[in-house]
Design a protein around this motif. Sequence first.
Motif, short mmCIF file in Angstrom:
data_model
loop_
_atom_site.label_atom_id
_atom_site.label_comp_id
_atom_site.label_asym_id
_atom_site.label_seq_id
_atom_site.Cartn_x
_atom_site.Cartn_y
_atom_site.Cartn_z
N LYS A 105 9.15 2.98 -0.68
CA LYS A 105 8.44 2.31 -1.77
C LYS A 105 7.50 3.27 -2.48
CE LYS A 105 7.14 -1.93 -1.19
NZ LYS A 105 6.43 -3.15 -0.75
N GLU A 106 7.11 2.89 -3.68
CA GLU A 106 6.05 3.58 -4.39
C GLU A 106 4.71 2.95 -3.99
OE1 GLU A 106 6.71 6.16 -6.32
OE2 GLU A 106 8.89 5.90 -6.14
N THR A 107 3.64 3.68 -4.20
CA THR A 107 2.32 3.09 -4.00
C THR A 107 2.04 2.10 -5.13
OG1 THR A 107 1.23 4.85 -5.25
CG2 THR A 107 1.48 5.18 -2.88
N ILE A 108 1.06 1.23 -4.92
CA ILE A 108 0.69 0.29 -5.98
C ILE A 108 -0.82 0.40 -6.20
CG2 ILE A 108 2.59 -1.29 -5.55
CD1 ILE A 108 0.67 -3.09 -4.07
N PRO A 109 -1.29 0.23 -7.44
CA PRO A 109 -2.72 0.34 -7.72
C PRO A 109 -3.47 -0.92 -7.30
CG PRO A 109 -1.53 -0.17 -9.73
CD PRO A 109 -0.49 0.04 -8.66
N TYR A 110 -4.68 -0.72 -6.84
CA TYR A 110 -5.51 -1.85 -6.43
C TYR A 110 -5.97 -2.66 -7.64
CZ TYR A 110 -9.41 -4.53 -4.60
OH TYR A 110 -10.26 -5.55 -4.26
N MET A 111 -5.85 -3.98 -7.53
CA MET A 111 -6.34 -4.90 -8.55
C MET A 111 -6.99 -6.08 -7.85
SD MET A 111 -3.20 -4.83 -11.34
CE MET A 111 -4.12 -5.84 -12.50
N LEU A 157 1.22 0.21 0.21
CA LEU A 157 0.21 1.25 0.27
C LEU A 157 -0.55 1.20 -1.05
CD1 LEU A 157 -0.98 3.52 1.98
CD2 LEU A 157 0.62 5.09 0.89
N VAL A 158 -1.81 0.82 -0.98
CA VAL A 158 -2.61 0.54 -2.16
C VAL A 158 -3.51 1.72 -2.48
CG1 VAL A 158 -4.23 -1.08 -3.22
CG2 VAL A 158 -2.54 -1.91 -1.56
N THR A 159 -3.42 2.22 -3.71
CA THR A 159 -4.28 3.30 -4.16
C THR A 159 -5.42 2.74 -5.01
OG1 THR A 159 -2.94 3.65 -6.15
CG2 THR A 159 -2.35 4.92 -4.19
N GLY A 160 -6.38 3.60 -5.35
CA GLY A 160 -7.48 3.17 -6.20
C GLY A 160 -8.52 2.34 -5.48
N GLU A 168 -7.71 8.30 -1.20
CA GLU A 168 -8.03 7.30 -0.19
C GLU A 168 -7.20 6.05 -0.47
OE1 GLU A 168 -11.83 4.75 1.54
OE2 GLU A 168 -12.12 6.80 0.77
N MET A 169 -6.54 5.52 0.55
CA MET A 169 -5.58 4.43 0.37
C MET A 169 -5.71 3.42 1.50
SD MET A 169 -2.36 6.89 -0.49
CE MET A 169 -2.65 8.35 -1.50
N GLU A 170 -5.20 2.23 1.24
CA GLU A 170 -5.16 1.18 2.25
C GLU A 170 -3.72 0.74 2.47
OE1 GLU A 170 -7.59 -2.12 1.23
OE2 GLU A 170 -9.48 -1.04 1.49
N LEU A 171 -3.34 0.65 3.73
CA LEU A 171 -2.05 0.07 4.10
C LEU A 171 -2.28 -1.42 4.31
CD1 LEU A 171 0.93 0.78 4.81
CD2 LEU A 171 0.21 0.84 7.20
N ARG A 172 -1.63 -2.24 3.50
CA ARG A 172 -1.86 -3.68 3.54
C ARG A 172 -0.60 -4.42 3.98
NH1 ARG A 172 -6.63 -4.77 0.49
NH2 ARG A 172 -6.34 -6.94 1.13
#
Length: 232
Positions: A105-111, A157-160, A168-172
């Motif tokens: 998968k690609e990362t996704i931006p935090y919203m 994997l959430v960026t931003g 810095e990223m979060e695995l959700r």
Amino acid sequence: MKNIRSFLAIIGLTGLLPLFQSCNDNDDPTQNYQTALVTVCPNEDGSFIMNLDDATVLYPTNLKVSPFGGKEVRALVNYEEVQNVDARSTVKMVQVVRMDSIRTKETIPYMTDQEATYGEDPLEIVQDWVTVAEDGYITLRIRTMWGESTIPHSINLVTGVNADDEYEMELRHNANGDMGDRLGDAIIAFNLNTLPYMAGDVKIKLRWKSFTGEKSADINLKMRKQEADNPQ
């Protein structure tokens, strides 16, 4: 070469059942051991190469086109070298015995308005030979609780998440209500080559919610060298 010494007990993840897509239906159990983790990189003419790590490239001699079409994916592969080459060589000619794609998968931006979509269900990251950062990818073996096998879990994997650190990223994990009583593992990969390129080692800070609370890890990663940085 990365060696695997036991079968992995792997179940479905992120709506993909089964987790792997195989390019070999051979039932010979001696050929069902994946021996390496690679990035399958298709070319415009349909052919492909496999990046074994940050330096070594595998050229398949028995497959003319990628079994995964035009998609670049991480995969587990069983291969044999077809000619004797210098062990220090970064190019190897190989015969693919078996290859299974990993959900990539690609990362996704935090919203903030998507917080519920990302989920807050716990998981563990397993220290295993397939948990590795290389070739601009993070590949993870994760462990969590599962219920009905037909209900997909979502891993992102959430960026931003930190305005001061783009690495810095979060695995959700969103179990979509499927947190059952079966403990099981799955493998997933994330492409970080779409992030701003940095030469040399990049320090990734990864955070996730485990069954024992919040955890984090610092991960060294080399982004794949951009074509502009490698003139012919």
